[in-house]
Design a protein around this motif. Structure first.
Motif, short mmCIF file in Angstrom:
data_model
loop_
_atom_site.label_atom_id
_atom_site.label_comp_id
_atom_site.label_asym_id
_atom_site.label_seq_id
_atom_site.Cartn_x
_atom_site.Cartn_y
_atom_site.Cartn_z
N ARG A 80 1.02 -1.36 -0.17
CA ARG A 80 0.39 -0.02 -0.89
C ARG A 80 0.80 1.60 0.13
O ARG A 80 0.33 2.34 -0.35
CB ARG A 80 -0.64 -0.01 1.32
N SER A 81 2.23 1.37 0.92
CA SER A 81 2.33 2.31 0.72
C SER A 81 4.14 2.15 -0.65
O SER A 81 4.74 3.09 -0.25
CB SER A 81 3.11 2.40 1.67
N ASP A 82 4.33 1.24 -0.93
CA ASP A 82 5.26 1.70 -1.40
C ASP A 82 5.27 3.18 -2.58
O ASP A 82 4.24 3.73 -3.37
CB ASP A 82 4.78 0.37 -3.32
N HIS A 83 6.51 3.36 -3.14
CA HIS A 83 7.43 4.58 -3.93
C HIS A 83 6.84 3.53 -5.37
O HIS A 83 7.28 2.36 -5.56
CB HIS A 83 8.48 5.31 -3.79
N PHE A 84 6.72 4.59 -6.45
CA PHE A 84 6.97 3.81 -7.34
C PHE A 84 6.87 4.66 -8.43
O PHE A 84 7.01 5.87 -8.17
CB PHE A 84 5.71 3.04 -7.70
N ARG A 85 7.38 4.74 -10.28
CA ARG A 85 7.61 5.63 -11.01
C ARG A 85 5.93 6.13 -11.33
O ARG A 85 5.56 4.99 -12.36
CB ARG A 85 8.19 5.17 -11.82
N ALA A 86 6.04 7.14 -11.84
CA ALA A 86 4.25 7.77 -11.32
C ALA A 86 4.20 7.88 -13.03
O ALA A 86 3.10 9.08 -13.69
CB ALA A 86 3.97 8.56 -10.75
N GLY A 87 5.70 8.45 -13.87
CA GLY A 87 5.54 8.69 -15.23
C GLY A 87 5.45 10.05 -15.99
O GLY A 87 4.93 10.95 -15.41
#
Length: 358
Positions: A80-87
């Protein structure tokens, strides 16, 4: 980073389904959620199909309709709290900064690129004197998309991205044609006008005031902040480590589900722009209904129109959508470049935003 369109074919990995909801403080101005606020069965099923039919290793969503945030995940490898690349969701942030500068009378959307970056956009029939900032924001500049050459896989400086674009003649000016090059130029304009990088201005104007603690512009930092899962390219290779300069101002952003919901709720709710400038942002006439200024609309089968953006960069696909007043918002993501079935995304949006028959 890529244009708003249906995702391409990607890796399919059999996974087990795990769906759950947990409590979290709501968006700005909203009461805390109840102890457990589940997604609806329709939304849960639509999310699951991103894995079972769409070929994503895992998928997750966070939705909020004012009654509290609702989280669901299917597959393994996403938290749920993951960071990810948002493009290309980066574009909504960049456009917001430009419109704030316009509201402050520090620039005008009718300014030409030449007014701020003299002599920079010339070559192969391209002419910065004939391209306005509004055209950059709305993808009607005619500038060649540099990622059509780099495929979003080659780190470049803004000037290198521009040189790639200016080696190609423009398409028809005034016609909507999605181009990451335009937003690279807007990042340069922000720096020219303010004396600060687009990242610094976005942090000062958006990220800090909204307390988007999981959102950042990583620059050339290859690693993701903790916590994060893994990211997979279409061929199944692990691309978690990625140089964000493949995208720059067109798609550099790193974020979280909760932060993107908070941002779009605040933006469409009038918390970041004066009403006049928010109306400008939602104007799609020049792009024939396809795109506003850093946002685009989608009309769902039930007649509801949602606003937001998608983001596709190697190893990540994310989609944020909200009602025009920002009161209802959803962000979902998969940990690969997209999903194989083009009908799954609109079906998920409809499951969340269309009225339900009792």
């Amino acid at each position: 980073m890529r244009r708003p369109r249906t995702p391409r074919t990607l890796l399919a990995i059999p996974v087990s389904l795990a769906l759950f909801a947990v409590a979290q403080t709501g968006l700005p101005g909203r009461a805390p959620a109840a102890a457990r606020t589940p997604v609806t069965p329709a939304v849960r099923a639509a999310l699951a199909r991103l894995v079972t039919r769409g070929g994503a290793p895992a998928a997750a969503l966070l939705a909020d309709d004012g009654s509290g945030p609702r989280f669901a995940v299917t597959g393994n490898g996403i938290g749920r709290s993951d960071h990810f690349r948002a493009g290309s969701i980066t574009k909504s942030f960049i456009a917001t900064v430009v419109l704030q500068l316009a509201a402050e009378h520090r620039l005008s959307l009718s300014d030409s690129v030449e007014d701020h970056l003299p002599g920079l956009v010339r070559g192969a029939g391209n002419d910065g004197r004939r391209i306005t900032l509004r055209a950059l924001l709305q993808h009607t500049s005619g500038l060649y998309d540099f990622t059509s050459t780099t495929r979003g896989a080659v780190p470049v400086t803004p000037l290198q991205a521009l040189r790639i674009a200016l080696a190609h003649p423009p398409s028809t000016r005034g016609r909507y044609a999605y181009s990451n090059t335009g937003y690279v130029l807007l990042g340069m304009v922000i720096e020219q006008v303010t004396g600060h990088s687009y990242a610094t201005e976005a942090e000062r104007r958006i990220i800090t005031p909204l307390r988007l603690t999981g959102t950042s512009f990583p620059g050339d930092r290859v690693s993701l902040p903790e916590p994060h899962g893994r990211a997979y390219a279409a061929d199944g290779s692990d691309v978690t480590g990625l140089d964000p300069r493949v995208a720059g101002a067109a798609g550099e952003l790193v974020s979280t589900l909760a932060d993107l919901n908070r941002f779009y709720a605040a933006l469409l709710g009038g918390g970041l722009l004066p009403s006049h400038w928010l109306r400008e942002m939602l104007g799609t006439r020049a792009a024939h209904g396809s795109y506003g200024l850093g946002l685009y609309p989608v009309k769902l089968p039930c007649g509801t129109t949602v606003w937001g953006h998608n983001g596709r960069i190697s190893g990540s696909y994310v989609r944020s959508a909200a009602t025009v007043d920002g009161r209802r918002v959803l962000t979902f993501r998969v940990n690969t470049d997209g999903v194989t079935d083009p009908t799954l995304e609109p079906a998920l949006l409809a499951a969340e935003f269309c009225p339900r028959t009792p």
